[in-house]
Design a protein around this motif. Structure first.
Motif, PDB file in Angstrom:
ATOM      1  N   LEU A  81       0.829  -1.203   0.000  1.00  0.00           N
ATOM      2  CA  LEU A  81       0.000   0.000   0.000  1.00  0.00           C
ATOM      3  C   LEU A  81       0.864   1.254   0.000  1.00  0.00           C
ATOM      4  O   LEU A  81       0.558   2.234  -0.686  1.00  0.00           O
ATOM      5  N   THR A  82       1.970   1.210   0.743  1.00  0.00           N
ATOM      6  CA  THR A  82       2.881   2.358   0.774  1.00  0.00           C
ATOM      7  C   THR A  82       3.429   2.660  -0.618  1.00  0.00           C
ATOM      8  O   THR A  82       3.451   3.819  -1.051  1.00  0.00           O
ATOM      9  N   ALA A  83       3.861   1.622  -1.328  1.00  0.00           N
ATOM     10  CA  ALA A  83       4.424   1.828  -2.664  1.00  0.00           C
ATOM     11  C   ALA A  83       3.385   2.425  -3.608  1.00  0.00           C
ATOM     12  O   ALA A  83       3.649   3.406  -4.315  1.00  0.00           O
ATOM     13  N   GLU A  84       2.200   1.847  -3.615  1.00  0.00           N
ATOM     14  CA  GLU A  84       1.163   2.318  -4.530  1.00  0.00           C
ATOM     15  C   GLU A  84       0.625   3.679  -4.113  1.00  0.00           C
ATOM     16  O   GLU A  84       0.378   4.550  -4.954  1.00  0.00           O
ATOM     17  N   GLY A  85       0.439   3.870  -2.812  1.00  0.00           N
ATOM     18  CA  GLY A  85      -0.109   5.136  -2.326  1.00  0.00           C
ATOM     19  C   GLY A  85       0.819   6.311  -2.553  1.00  0.00           C
ATOM     20  O   GLY A  85       0.377   7.402  -2.938  1.00  0.00           O
TER      21      GLY A  85
END
Length: 345
Positions: free
Chosen positions: A306-310
């Motif tokens: 989620l961190t990478a995509e967000g």
């Protein structure tokens, strides 16, 4: 539109994930960091440009940002890297995002709101798992109960911490926990409150932790009392409460150094298979002065995925949409609909 953006700390665990996500989506950010020997192989593998520079001199940082429209700071501890980068971004009119979960960094970033507005730039810390899903849940619950006085948030995941997250947690041990009480962030004991919570995968004992939403959820909702919970066995709750009697020991530099050294032999973070197999359950509960309650539960992607995509999504959103300058939380910058991109049915 030519998107000129830079990922600082691009050779760290989360920095690499963000860089690969950018490549996957067809973007070519500049990679940056202090250590050229660690940075160059990552940039070469992804066929990205790179810049190696430290944050020791703000004048030097400003030179490196002259041709950059936005920075994502992935270099922890953010207590050391956020301030020089934010100051340089203000001076060069460069948008600033980061993936911190550190309460003090969120508060510092908020204190720079006026300067960011005058510079016409966005300052939005916490564009990763800290704090996208919990921030969006806080916003949605607050929309349902605008007069709420108490907000509790929490999450549950079987995923391991990255080394960087674990090191940040060690730095906080000596101070104990944190909660927002009557509008003020307050240091409280470890495991200050405990309760049984169904995060979405069955009821579990849980305890309070000093999570970033203690800061950010207030700026999203203006709710004066905020706590954040994670699952913890009754045995662990007792252990954490006993630790309050001697937690000051963890402020000693040699103790912190010893604990951090132990982490160096561990993997940088969970592998792709572990991330896919370990989603995160996120929960929120809001209460007004009359005792009325509303709750919300969602299952989202693994926190590191989620961190990478967000981070990439919010970088592109900031660059492609005309934003007024100032301090933002993720849900205020993008809208609570951001959560839908990461929800698993």
């Amino acid at each position: 539109m030519a998107l000129r953006w830079l990922i600082y700390g691009a050779y760290g665990y989360s920095g690499k994930l963000i860089a690969h996500q950018a490549k996957k989506r067809g973007y070519q950010p500049i990679l940056a960091g202090r250590n050229e020997d660690a940075l160059e192989p990552v940039a070469r593998h992804l066929a990205f440009q790179y810049k190696a520079f430290s944050l020791d001199s703000i004048d030097e940082v400003k030179k490196q940002l002259e041709d950059v429209d936005l920075v994502i700071n992935c270099a922890g501890p953010f207590s050391q890297t956020a301030a020089p980068l934010i100051q340089a971004c203000i001076d060069t009119k460069t948008h600033y995002l980061d993936i911190t979960g550190e309460i003090d960094v969120f508060e510092y970033a908020h204190s720079m709101d006026k300067a960011a507005r005058e510079a016409g730039i966005v300052i939005c810390p916490g564009v990763g798992f800290d704090v996208i899903p919990t921030d969006c849940i806080a916003a949605r619950l607050n929309a349902q109960m605008p007069e709420a006085e108490h907000l509790a948030l929490g999450f549950d995941s079987g995923s391991r911490m990255s080394r960087g997250t674990a090191k940040t947690s060690i730095e906080r041990l000596g101070r104990g926990g944190a909660a927002r009480i009557n509008g003020q962030i307050t240091d409280v004991p470890h495991a200050w409150h405990s309760r049984w919570i169904d995060f979405g995968n069955g009821e579990k004992c849980a305890m309070t932790i000093p999570w970033g939403d203690v800061s950010t959820a207030y700026y999203t909702t203006e709710i004066p009392n905020i706590e954040v919970y994670i699952p913890a066995s009754p045995r662990l709750v007792k252990k954490m409460r006993r630790m309050n009697w001697f937690r000051w020991v963890f402020n000693w530099k040699w103790v912190q150094a010893k604990l951090k050294k132990k982490l160096e032999s561990q993997p940088a973070g969970p592998e792709e298979k572990e991330r896919k197999n370990n989603p995160t359950y996120v929960w929120g509960e809001i209460t007004d002065g009359k005792g009325n309650k509303k709750s919300m539960r969602v299952k989202v992607k693994n926190g590191y995925s989620l961190t990478a995509e967000g981070a990439v999504e919010l970088a592109i959103h900031t660059l492609s949409q005309k934003q007024s300058g100032g301090f933002y939380t993720p849900s205020r910058l993008y809208g609570a609909k951001l959560l839908d991109q990461f929800t698993i049915q």
